[in-house]
Structures are given as structure tokens and as C-alpha cells.
Enzyme design. Structure first.
Site, mmCIF file in Angstrom:
data_model
loop_
_atom_site.group_PDB
_atom_site.id
_atom_site.type_symbol
_atom_site.label_atom_id
_atom_site.label_comp_id
_atom_site.label_asym_id
_atom_site.label_seq_id
_atom_site.Cartn_x
_atom_site.Cartn_y
_atom_site.Cartn_z
ATOM 1 N N GLY A 11 0.840 -1.203 0.000
ATOM 2 C CA GLY A 11 0.000 0.000 0.000
ATOM 3 C C GLY A 11 0.872 1.249 0.000
ATOM 4 O O GLY A 11 1.772 1.371 0.825
ATOM 5 N N VAL A 24 17.885 8.110 -3.863
ATOM 6 C CA VAL A 24 18.561 8.385 -5.145
ATOM 7 C C VAL A 24 19.683 9.407 -4.949
ATOM 8 O O VAL A 24 20.827 9.203 -5.381
ATOM 9 C CB VAL A 24 17.534 8.874 -6.200
ATOM 10 C CG1 VAL A 24 18.239 9.415 -7.438
ATOM 11 C CG2 VAL A 24 16.587 7.739 -6.566
ATOM 12 N N ARG A 72 0.947 -5.251 -5.215
ATOM 13 C CA ARG A 72 1.034 -6.401 -4.299
ATOM 14 C C ARG A 72 1.158 -7.612 -5.218
ATOM 15 O O ARG A 72 0.194 -7.996 -5.874
ATOM 16 C CB ARG A 72 -0.231 -6.506 -3.440
ATOM 17 C CG ARG A 72 -0.482 -5.274 -2.540
ATOM 18 C CD ARG A 72 -1.595 -5.555 -1.557
ATOM 19 N NE ARG A 72 -2.139 -4.363 -0.921
ATOM 20 C CZ ARG A 72 -1.656 -3.807 0.194
ATOM 21 N NH1 ARG A 72 -0.593 -4.307 0.773
ATOM 22 N NH2 ARG A 72 -2.244 -2.753 0.716
ATOM 23 N N ASP A 103 5.039 -4.466 6.281
ATOM 24 C CA ASP A 103 5.437 -5.821 6.685
ATOM 25 C C ASP A 103 5.408 -6.829 5.528
ATOM 26 O O ASP A 103 6.266 -7.708 5.458
ATOM 27 C CB ASP A 103 4.640 -6.319 7.894
ATOM 28 C CG ASP A 103 3.141 -6.233 7.693
ATOM 29 O OD1 ASP A 103 2.704 -5.710 6.640
ATOM 30 O OD2 ASP A 103 2.402 -6.699 8.578
ATOM 31 N N GLY A 104 4.446 -6.681 4.595
ATOM 32 C CA GLY A 104 4.393 -7.590 3.437
ATOM 33 C C GLY A 104 5.650 -7.446 2.592
ATOM 34 O O GLY A 104 6.240 -8.442 2.138
ATOM 35 N N THR A 105 6.075 -6.209 2.396
ATOM 36 C CA THR A 105 7.279 -5.927 1.605
ATOM 37 C C THR A 105 8.510 -6.552 2.268
ATOM 38 O O THR A 105 9.351 -7.169 1.602
ATOM 39 C CB THR A 105 7.482 -4.389 1.512
ATOM 40 O OG1 THR A 105 6.297 -3.822 0.960
ATOM 41 C CG2 THR A 105 8.687 -4.021 0.676
ATOM 42 N N THR A 126 4.366 2.846 5.287
ATOM 43 C CA THR A 126 2.971 2.385 5.408
ATOM 44 C C THR A 126 2.211 3.377 6.272
ATOM 45 O O THR A 126 2.776 3.897 7.245
ATOM 46 C CB THR A 126 2.855 0.978 6.032
ATOM 47 O OG1 THR A 126 1.486 0.746 6.428
ATOM 48 C CG2 THR A 126 3.728 0.776 7.252
ATOM 49 N N ASP A 128 -0.061 2.578 8.222
ATOM 50 C CA ASP A 128 -0.586 1.872 9.401
ATOM 51 C C ASP A 128 0.230 2.063 10.679
ATOM 52 O O ASP A 128 -0.257 1.796 11.768
ATOM 53 C CB ASP A 128 -0.681 0.365 9.116
ATOM 54 C CG ASP A 128 -1.742 0.045 8.080
ATOM 55 O OD1 ASP A 128 -2.581 0.918 7.799
ATOM 56 O OD2 ASP A 128 -1.716 -1.079 7.538
ATOM 57 N N ASP A 130 2.433 0.179 11.845
ATOM 58 C CA ASP A 130 2.461 -1.088 12.584
ATOM 59 C C ASP A 130 3.787 -1.830 12.448
ATOM 60 O O ASP A 130 3.814 -3.057 12.490
ATOM 61 C CB ASP A 130 1.300 -1.985 12.125
ATOM 62 C CG ASP A 130 1.344 -2.270 10.627
ATOM 63 O OD1 ASP A 130 2.116 -1.596 9.917
ATOM 64 O OD2 ASP A 130 0.604 -3.153 10.172
ATOM 65 N N ARG A 155 -18.035 16.052 12.522
ATOM 66 C CA ARG A 155 -18.501 16.543 13.831
ATOM 67 C C ARG A 155 -19.481 17.720 13.652
ATOM 68 O O ARG A 155 -20.483 17.817 14.342
ATOM 69 C CB ARG A 155 -17.308 16.964 14.685
ATOM 70 C CG ARG A 155 -17.691 17.422 16.066
ATOM 71 C CD ARG A 155 -16.463 17.783 16.865
ATOM 72 N NE ARG A 155 -15.820 16.608 17.448
ATOM 73 C CZ ARG A 155 -16.321 15.890 18.453
ATOM 74 N NH1 ARG A 155 -17.487 16.213 18.970
ATOM 75 N NH2 ARG A 155 -15.682 14.850 18.940
ATOM 76 N N ARG A 172 -6.142 -2.715 9.166
ATOM 77 C CA ARG A 172 -6.679 -4.081 9.219
ATOM 78 C C ARG A 172 -6.275 -4.771 10.511
ATOM 79 O O ARG A 172 -7.047 -5.472 11.123
ATOM 80 C CB ARG A 172 -6.102 -4.908 8.054
ATOM 81 C CG ARG A 172 -6.939 -4.917 6.834
ATOM 82 C CD ARG A 172 -6.309 -5.766 5.785
ATOM 83 N NE ARG A 172 -4.947 -5.353 5.476
ATOM 84 C CZ ARG A 172 -4.402 -5.392 4.284
ATOM 85 N NH1 ARG A 172 -5.079 -5.857 3.273
ATOM 86 N NH2 ARG A 172 -3.164 -5.003 4.077
ATOM 87 N N GLY A 186 -11.407 14.157 19.286
ATOM 88 C CA GLY A 186 -12.313 14.167 20.439
ATOM 89 C C GLY A 186 -13.387 13.095 20.374
ATOM 90 O O GLY A 186 -14.539 13.321 20.765
ATOM 91 N N GLU A 188 -15.732 9.944 21.232
ATOM 92 C CA GLU A 188 -16.254 9.401 22.500
ATOM 93 C C GLU A 188 -15.710 7.992 22.727
ATOM 94 O O GLU A 188 -15.411 7.597 23.844
ATOM 95 C CB GLU A 188 -17.790 9.358 22.481
ATOM 96 C CG GLU A 188 -18.458 10.626 22.950
ATOM 97 C CD GLU A 188 -18.291 11.782 21.973
ATOM 98 O OE1 GLU A 188 -18.353 11.532 20.753
ATOM 99 O OE2 GLU A 188 -18.076 12.925 22.414
ATOM 100 N N SER A 215 -24.814 14.477 20.275
ATOM 101 C CA SER A 215 -24.163 13.833 19.120
ATOM 102 C C SER A 215 -22.913 13.128 19.607
ATOM 103 O O SER A 215 -22.370 13.483 20.652
ATOM 104 C CB SER A 215 -23.803 14.876 18.061
ATOM 105 O OG SER A 215 -22.793 15.729 18.561
HETATM 106 O O1 F6P Z 1 -1.446 -1.370 4.717
HETATM 107 C C1 F6P Z 1 -1.960 -0.149 4.334
HETATM 108 C C2 F6P Z 1 -3.439 -0.247 4.062
HETATM 109 O O2 F6P Z 1 -3.911 1.017 3.655
HETATM 110 C C3 F6P Z 1 -4.300 -0.785 5.220
HETATM 111 O O3 F6P Z 1 -4.589 0.184 6.198
HETATM 112 C C4 F6P Z 1 -5.509 -1.262 4.489
HETATM 113 O O4 F6P Z 1 -6.174 -2.253 5.234
HETATM 114 C C5 F6P Z 1 -4.929 -1.828 3.217
HETATM 115 O O5 F6P Z 1 -3.699 -1.167 3.019
HETATM 116 C C6 F6P Z 1 -5.789 -1.658 1.987
HETATM 117 O O6 F6P Z 1 -5.129 -2.251 0.918
HETATM 118 P P1 F6P Z 1 -5.561 -2.096 -0.611
HETATM 119 O O7 F6P Z 1 -5.271 -0.680 -1.017
HETATM 120 O O8 F6P Z 1 -4.715 -3.075 -1.341
HETATM 121 O O9 F6P Z 1 -7.015 -2.375 -0.659
#
Ligand code: F6P
Length: 324
Positions: A11, A24, A72, A103-105, A126, A128, A130, A155, A172, A186, A188, A215
């Protein structure tokens, strides 16, 4: 080492271009020849590899997406695919690679580069956040700010109509975007995959006339254990069972992946890109260059993908305290 290549994969995330630029230009500064591999592992398999000069990365530091494009790749999961990729790198005389992704990379890089022995250093790209081994990933700050802008806007309309909004953000397997945009916006409640979601707590709060606000904003990470925002909204709506309460869902989706990177992301990307080239030259063969406590840190790929970066417990506490 005289020739290196750089690619972006998985992604895309805002700041990847700033990272490519840093790779580069650092490579050229160090006297190396540098090549761009297009569309990640797909381009490596197809031999879509092109020489890059300093001007190839002009005017991209501020742009989202990635000029090298991303993919991917399913074929790279096969030994035949990886063999083709290796043959292409060999043909171009590539002796070191910088992989920008998540992480996939790095999982792919670890298998491939251990199989064929080409030194690789990663940069954490990424939204995420993560990845173990870096406090922040490239693109996270921009994604949080994009989500925040959307939450602020929602909001306004939520308050105008006394509505309860469930806003779904990306993530995910990780709730970093949800937590930071939730605190900043902010919210809830914030629902994340890392912790067990207790819908009864939300229902109780919405039913309590003393606590109930006219709300509400509830931020849901797409990978929450109770389901996505739509599923959660339906469950909560059913349990609250009050016709006077109006429930809505907004899914922010890929808007979070684009846009001009923030200053923080551009600086992080530039630092990691430079560190990746320096890491290759100093023998960090299978590591990711991240930033921990303001300092560049090289973390083995095995740890980046094998260890989990936990959410900050103080952030979760903050959400609970501030929603009274
Ligand atoms: O890993 C980055 C991310 O944006 C995630 O947050 C999301 O779940 C996923 O990629 C979506 O992937 P794709 O763009 O391949 O649907």
C-alpha cells in the site's frame, strides 16, 4: 558496492516519494549508480528497471503516491517468480536494494534476499504505523491528519443533526490511525483490533440520559474484532433501540492514503532514505532503517515483521478519561 536499486511496494503512503528522492540523491552523493524498480516486486520480475539521476527525483518531495508505482505481487510469492526477479537484478548488476514498504514488503524481502543473498535495507513506508523498529512509519502522520480533517467536518454535521457517527479509518491489524485521530478529533469511543471491544459500554453510555450527548463520534479501525463500522453500527443501534437516535456511518477509505505528505513525514522519509543507503554501504544487510527516540536505528527484518508494536497504553487511557 557500485550499483543499487530502490523500489516501493504494498500500500502506498504519503512520503514514499520523499524517501525515493533521499535514496537516489544519497546514492549519487556517495558515488553509486542508482536504479528505480517500477511496480515493486512485479517490476522486479518483469525487469522494469530504469537508471535514475538526480533530476529523476526533482519536484517530488511534496507529492503523495509514488513515482515508482506500487503493487502487491502474487507471482513473487512463488519460487519461479523470485528466480526471475533475481535474474533481472543480476542482469543489471544490482548489488544492493532499498525496499520501501510495510510488513508484506519486508516479508518478501527477507525470503528473497536470504535465498539469493542480495543485501537489502528497508524503509518503513505504510500509513498503518504497525512496524516494530520505528516510532513512526512514513505516511502515518499524513493519514492521521487526513482522518482528523474528515472527523472535524463530520462533527459539524453530527452536532447540527444530533446524530451518532461511526467513522471507519484504515488499519486491518493495527489501531494507530484510529487512536491518534480519535484523540485529536475528540471521539467518545475508539475501537481497535488490539483490544477486545465492549459494545455494551457504548450502548450503556448512549442510553444513559445523564451521560448521553446529543451527538457522538465513534472511530472504528476497519479490522476491529466486532466487525467494520457498518456492522458495529447495526449491532449498537439494535441494542440501543431508540427511534429518536439517528445512527450514521462514514468510511474514509483510500482518501487516507493520498495527499501531500506532512512536514513530519517528509523529514522522516528523507532521514530513513539516507540511512538506508548508508546502511547498505556499512553492511546492514537485512535491516530496516527506522527512527527510535529521534535516532536512526537499524532493526533486523525478522524483528520488524515478527514482533508486534503495541499501542501506547497512555493513549488508550486518555480516550477513556476524556470521554466522560
Ligand atoms: O497497509 C496499508 C493499508 O492502507 C491498510 O490500512 C488497508 O487495510 C490496506 O492497506 C488496503 O489495501 P488495498 O489498497 O490493497 O485495498
Amino acid at each position: 558496492m557500485k550499483k543499487i536499486a530502490v523500489f516501493t511496494s504494498g500500500g502506498d503512503s504519503p512520503g514514499m516519494n520523499a524517501c525515493v528522492r533521499a535514496v537516489v540523491r544519497t546514492a549519487i552523493f556517495k558515488g553509486l549508480e542508482v536504479y528505480g524498480i517500477y511496480r515493486g516486486y512485479e517490476g522486479m520480475i518483469e525487469g522494469d528497471i530504469r537508471r535514475m539521476q538526480s533530476y529523476s527525483v526533482s519536484n517530488i518531495v511534496q507529492r503523495g503516491g509514488t513515482i515508482l508505482k506500487s503493487a502487491r505481487s502474487q507471482e513473487f510469492r512463488t519460487p519461479e517468480g523470485r528466480k526471475k526477479a533475481y535474474e533481472n537484478l543480476k542482469e543489471f548488476g544490482i548489488e544492493g536494494v532499498v525496499a520501501i514498504g510495510g510488513d508484506g514488503t519486508f516479508t518478501g524481502a527477507k525470503i528473497f534476499f536470504e535465498e539469493y543473498g542480495i543485501p537489502t535495507v528497508g524503509c518503513p513506508g505504510t500509513i498503518d504505523n504497525d512496524l516494530y523498529g520505528t516510532d513512526y512509519t512514513i505516511g502515518f502522520d499524513t493519514a492521521v491528519n487526513t482522518a482528523l480533517e474528515a472527523i472535524d467536518k463530520i462533527r459539524d454535521t453530527a452536532a447540527a443533526h444530533d446524530r451518532i457517527f461511526f467513522i471507519e479509518v484504515m488499519g486491518r491489524d493495527a489501531g494507530f490511525i484510529a487512536v491518534e485521530s480519535g484523540i485529536g478529533g475528540g471521539a467518545e469511543f475508539v475501537m481497535v483490533p488490539e483490544t477486545k471491544t465492549d459494545l455494551n459500554q457504548v450502548v450503556k453510555s448512549l442510553k444513559n440520559p445523564r451521560k448521553s450527548k446529543s451527538s457522538s463520534i465513534i472511530v472504528v479501525a476497519e479490522g476491529d474484532d466486532e466487525g467494520n463500522a457498518e456492522v458495529i453500527m447495526q449491532k449498537v443501534k439494535e441494542k440501543v433501540n431508540n427511534k429518536n437516535k439517528d445512527f450514521k456511518v462514514t468510511t474514509l477509505g483510500h482518501i487516507q492514503r493520498g495527499g501531500n505528505p506532512t512536514a513530519r513525514d517528509r523529514v522522516l522519509a528523507s532521514r530513513c532514505g539516507m540511512a538506508a543507503v548508508e546502511g547498505l554501504l556499512s553492511g546492514h544487510q537485512f535491516h530496516m532503517a527506522g527512527v527510535v527516540n529521534q535516532e536512526i536505528r537499524y532493526t533486523p527484518f525478522a524483528d520488524c515483521i515478527g514482533k508486534t508494536k503495541p499501542l501506547n497504553p497512555d493513549h488508550l487511557k486518555l480516550i477513556d478519561i476524556l470521554n466522560i
